[in-house]
Design a protein around this motif. Structure first.
Motif, PDB file in Angstrom:
ATOM      1  N   LEU A  70      36.452  35.653  42.707  1.00  0.00           N
ATOM      2  CA  LEU A  70      37.733  35.239  42.490  1.00  0.00           C
ATOM      3  C   LEU A  70      38.273  33.778  43.072  1.00  0.00           C
ATOM      4  CD1 LEU A  70      39.350  38.685  43.315  1.00  0.00           C
ATOM      5  CD2 LEU A  70      38.560  38.062  41.062  1.00  0.00           C
ATOM      6  N   VAL A  71      38.602  32.983  41.996  1.00  0.00           N
ATOM      7  CA  VAL A  71      39.065  31.624  42.473  1.00  0.00           C
ATOM      8  C   VAL A  71      40.312  31.210  42.118  1.00  0.00           C
ATOM      9  CG1 VAL A  71      38.557  29.096  42.501  1.00  0.00           C
ATOM     10  CG2 VAL A  71      36.784  31.030  42.228  1.00  0.00           C
ATOM     11  N   GLU A  72      41.180  31.207  43.014  1.00  0.00           N
ATOM     12  CA  GLU A  72      42.852  30.924  42.960  1.00  0.00           C
ATOM     13  C   GLU A  72      43.085  29.169  42.577  1.00  0.00           C
ATOM     14  OE1 GLU A  72      42.689  34.374  46.182  1.00  0.00           O
ATOM     15  OE2 GLU A  72      41.695  32.280  45.654  1.00  0.00           O
ATOM     16  N   SER A  73      44.142  29.077  41.841  1.00  0.00           N
ATOM     17  CA  SER A  73      44.573  27.436  41.922  1.00  0.00           C
ATOM     18  C   SER A  73      45.833  27.518  41.798  1.00  0.00           C
ATOM     19  CB  SER A  73      43.689  26.668  40.727  1.00  0.00           C
ATOM     20  OG  SER A  73      43.726  27.504  39.285  1.00  0.00           O
ATOM     21  N   GLY A  74      46.350  26.225  41.503  1.00  0.00           N
ATOM     22  CA  GLY A  74      47.891  26.092  41.367  1.00  0.00           C
ATOM     23  C   GLY A  74      48.799  26.061  42.626  1.00  0.00           C
ATOM     24  N   GLY A  75      48.093  26.154  43.666  1.00  0.00           N
ATOM     25  CA  GLY A  75      49.126  25.861  44.716  1.00  0.00           C
ATOM     26  C   GLY A  75      49.517  24.502  45.082  1.00  0.00           C
ATOM     27  N   TYR A  97      48.304  31.997  49.030  1.00  0.00           N
ATOM     28  CA  TYR A  97      48.479  33.189  48.331  1.00  0.00           C
ATOM     29  C   TYR A  97      46.762  33.809  47.827  1.00  0.00           C
ATOM     30  CZ  TYR A  97      53.229  32.939  47.824  1.00  0.00           C
ATOM     31  OH  TYR A  97      54.573  33.088  48.173  1.00  0.00           O
ATOM     32  N   TYR A  98      46.571  34.795  48.015  1.00  0.00           N
ATOM     33  CA  TYR A  98      45.522  35.492  47.442  1.00  0.00           C
ATOM     34  C   TYR A  98      45.204  36.468  46.145  1.00  0.00           C
ATOM     35  CZ  TYR A  98      44.378  34.110  52.319  1.00  0.00           C
ATOM     36  OH  TYR A  98      43.902  33.477  53.695  1.00  0.00           O
ATOM     37  N   GLY A 123      39.788  36.428  46.627  1.00  0.00           N
ATOM     38  CA  GLY A 123      39.638  34.854  46.451  1.00  0.00           C
ATOM     39  C   GLY A 123      39.625  34.163  47.634  1.00  0.00           C
ATOM     40  N   GLN A 124      39.645  32.950  47.845  1.00  0.00           N
ATOM     41  CA  GLN A 124      39.797  32.106  49.166  1.00  0.00           C
ATOM     42  C   GLN A 124      41.159  31.611  49.242  1.00  0.00           C
ATOM     43  OE1 GLN A 124      39.133  30.957  46.090  1.00  0.00           O
ATOM     44  NE2 GLN A 124      40.473  29.073  46.071  1.00  0.00           N
ATOM     45  N   GLY A 125      42.044  31.929  48.454  1.00  0.00           N
ATOM     46  CA  GLY A 125      43.568  31.705  48.555  1.00  0.00           C
ATOM     47  C   GLY A 125      43.745  30.298  48.057  1.00  0.00           C
TER      48      GLY A 125
END
Length: 129
Positions: free
Chosen positions: A4-9, A94-95, A120-122
């Motif tokens: 899981l890969v988060e983005s947008g922060g 955020y995760y 994800g890594q957050g």
């Protein structure tokens, strides 16, 4: 395995908006509940939102109800979190989270971190006052 890969922060002023995205790879998660959690320094990880596989059932933590909206696109293996009217207390990492088939949070919305198997890594969200 699932990644899981988060983005947008990022950094935003009070009252502003951000949209977070989480892309899953390695195995389709189209039938798994997907969740968002957050963790501020010195605090426990907190439930933010969750959505079932059809997108028809959504749940939110009390602190974000009416301001955040979770959505998903199963064709793209993506879950998003639209965050509006941001406050300084929303500052956190955020995760994104997902579950294996058979886990408690696979078919039922859950706000418990222990019910999710993949994280994800957050992505850092900072709201300035």
């Amino acid at each position: 395995q699932v990644q899981l890969v988060e983005s947008g922060g990022g950094l935003v002023q009070t009252g502003g908006s951000l949209r977070l995205s989480c892309v899953a790879s390695g195995r389709t998660l189209s039938t798994s509940v997907m969740g968002w959690f957050r963790q501020a320094p010195g605090k426990e990880r907190e439930f933010v939102a969750a959505i079932n596989w059809t997108g028809g059932i959504r749940g939110y933590g009390d602190s974000v109800k009416g301001r955040f909206t979770i959505s998903r696109d199963n064709a793209k293996n993506t879950v998003s979190l639209q965050m509006n009217s941001l406050k300084p207390e929303d500052t956190a990492v955020y995760y994104c989270a997902a579950s294996n088939e058979g886990s408690p949070a696979y078919t039922a919305l859950s706000g418990l971190t222990g019910d999710y198997d993949y994280w994800g890594q957050g992505t850092q969200v900072t709201v300035s006052s």
